[in-house]
Motif scaffolding. Sequence first.
Motif, mmCIF file in Angstrom:
data_model
loop_
_atom_site.group_PDB
_atom_site.id
_atom_site.type_symbol
_atom_site.label_atom_id
_atom_site.label_comp_id
_atom_site.label_asym_id
_atom_site.label_seq_id
_atom_site.Cartn_x
_atom_site.Cartn_y
_atom_site.Cartn_z
ATOM 1 N N UNK A 149 4.550 0.550 -5.819
ATOM 2 C CA UNK A 149 3.517 1.273 -5.064
ATOM 3 C C UNK A 149 4.169 2.097 -3.956
ATOM 4 N N UNK A 150 5.075 1.478 -3.205
ATOM 5 C CA UNK A 150 5.756 2.169 -2.107
ATOM 6 C C UNK A 150 6.578 3.345 -2.629
ATOM 7 N N UNK A 151 7.249 3.172 -3.773
ATOM 8 C CA UNK A 151 8.019 4.276 -4.369
ATOM 9 C C UNK A 151 7.101 5.434 -4.745
ATOM 10 N N UNK A 152 5.958 5.126 -5.300
ATOM 11 C CA UNK A 152 5.000 6.171 -5.680
ATOM 12 C C UNK A 152 4.496 6.913 -4.446
ATOM 13 N N UNK A 153 4.198 6.151 -3.391
ATOM 14 C CA UNK A 153 3.791 6.792 -2.136
ATOM 15 C C UNK A 153 4.885 7.718 -1.629
ATOM 16 N N UNK A 154 6.116 7.227 -1.594
ATOM 17 C CA UNK A 154 7.238 8.021 -1.082
ATOM 18 C C UNK A 154 7.456 9.273 -1.921
ATOM 19 N N UNK A 155 7.333 9.149 -3.232
ATOM 20 C CA UNK A 155 7.523 10.300 -4.117
ATOM 21 C C UNK A 155 6.468 11.378 -3.881
ATOM 22 N N UNK A 156 5.338 10.983 -3.314
ATOM 23 C CA UNK A 156 4.249 11.932 -3.065
ATOM 24 C C UNK A 156 4.054 12.210 -1.582
ATOM 25 N N UNK A 157 5.123 11.969 -0.811
ATOM 26 C CA UNK A 157 5.147 12.276 0.630
ATOM 27 C C UNK A 157 4.052 11.572 1.433
ATOM 28 N N UNK A 158 3.669 10.379 1.006
ATOM 29 C CA UNK A 158 2.682 9.614 1.760
ATOM 30 C C UNK A 158 3.377 8.907 2.920
ATOM 31 N N UNK A 159 2.623 8.482 3.867
ATOM 32 C CA UNK A 159 3.201 7.843 5.050
ATOM 33 C C UNK A 159 3.209 6.323 4.961
ATOM 34 N N UNK A 160 2.690 5.736 3.887
ATOM 35 C CA UNK A 160 2.663 4.282 3.718
ATOM 36 C C UNK A 160 3.995 3.816 3.149
ATOM 37 N N UNK A 161 4.588 2.805 3.782
ATOM 38 C CA UNK A 161 5.887 2.291 3.362
ATOM 39 C C UNK A 161 5.748 0.865 2.810
ATOM 40 N N UNK A 162 6.835 0.349 2.250
ATOM 41 C CA UNK A 162 6.851 -1.035 1.769
ATOM 42 C C UNK A 162 6.596 -2.000 2.924
ATOM 43 N N UNK A 163 7.125 -1.686 4.109
ATOM 44 C CA UNK A 163 6.874 -2.527 5.283
ATOM 45 C C UNK A 163 5.391 -2.533 5.648
ATOM 46 N N UNK A 164 4.750 -1.361 5.517
ATOM 47 C CA UNK A 164 3.307 -1.290 5.779
ATOM 48 C C UNK A 164 2.541 -2.194 4.815
ATOM 49 N N UNK A 165 2.919 -2.148 3.538
ATOM 50 C CA UNK A 165 2.239 -2.971 2.538
ATOM 51 C C UNK A 165 2.435 -4.455 2.822
ATOM 52 N N UNK A 166 3.676 -4.853 3.125
ATOM 53 C CA UNK A 166 3.941 -6.274 3.338
ATOM 54 C C UNK A 166 3.302 -6.788 4.625
#
Length: 96
Positions: free
Chosen positions: A25-42
């Motif tokens: 999920x975090x990789x997909x966000x990053x690939x689409x220039x979203x501001x949500x990170x893996x740290x945000x998810x965890x």
Amino acid sequence: MADTLARLADEGPDCIRNGDFAARIAEEFAANNAFVTADDLSGYVPCCGNPITGSYRGLDIRSNPPPGSGIILIEMSRSSISISPLLVPVLPKPCT
């Protein structure tokens, strides 16, 4: 979508916050220039409060409380009902 829902049913909601699924999920966000990170998810902790309630012509309309967008949903439902009385919202059960 079906695979995601099946995984949620099997593993529970923590799979979205941690592990390989969260990383994807975090990789997909990053690939689409979203501001949500893996740290945000965890670090995400869902909150459940009492629903807010609106009414229209004797109907109770309930939705999620702030900081959610429940008030917007209630007002949109009220607008839809006034345009077409056949559009009666199906209301979720409140959080317990």
